[in-house]
Scaffold this motif. Structure first.
Motif: not given
Length: 181
Positions: A64-65, A67-75, A82-83
């Motif tokens: 969750v961290g 996907r939605y913060w560290t790499y939120r700008d990624r594809d 991805e999962l």
């Protein structure tokens, strides 16, 4: 932009990415250690199994961290892919992490609460290096550089230029000379 400026920008982005990865990882570390210690203290689950269960709880928290913060700008186009990759690389990281705890517990007999925590943290540290590389390289892939690839909407529109049709070539009429035959 100069090469030096471009390099500085890339290093700044990498430093921010590492910092964000570290913050999410620190939260995961707290979750992992807390769950491990709760299981070690209040259940009869063996040390390594309890450590592995705690690792999986932390992995879910970390996704969750990341996907939605560290790499939120990624594809974000292939969430299933991805999962799947995240869980695969996380499982490899869990094997690395648990392998260190296993070696300490069963290989050397170091299984006091303090020793278990120390080797749990050492295992997490080693696994974190693998996870950072794999997540950034394979799971949360970077989008193409905006400067390198322009979409049709962003591409500059060239003015319409009227190109005249090629002029028709003169047709030479060849008539049969009946007098010469």
């Amino acid at each position: 932009m100069s090469e030096r400026g471009a390099l500085r920008d890339r290093l700044d982005l990498l430093a921010r990415e590492i910092a964000k990865f570290g913050v999410v990882g620190a939260v995961g570390l707290v979750v992992n250690i807390a769950v491990s210690n709760l299981l070690w203290r209040y259940t009869d689950i063996p040390t390594v199994r309890a450590g592995l269960l705690a690792t999986f709880v932390a992995i879910l928290c970390n996704y969750v961290g990341f996907r939605y913060w560290t790499y939120r700008d990624r594809d974000k186009s292939g969430r299933t892919r991805e999962l799947t990759l995240f869980l695969l690389f996380s499982a490899v990281g869990a094997v690395i992490e648990t392998g260190v705890l296993y070696a300490a517990t069963y290989g050397f007999g170091w299984n006091s609460p303090v020793q278990s925590n120390v080797f749990k943290i050492v295992g997490i540290g080693v696994a974190t290096l693998f996870r950072f590389w794999s997540y950034r390289s394979w799971v949360f892939k970077a989008l193409p550089d905006k400067e390198g690839v322009l979409s049709e909407a962003e591409a500059p529109v060239a003015p319409a230029v009227s190109v005249p049709a090629p002029a028709a070539a003169p047709v030479a009429r060849v008539e049969a000379d009946t007098a010469r035959r």
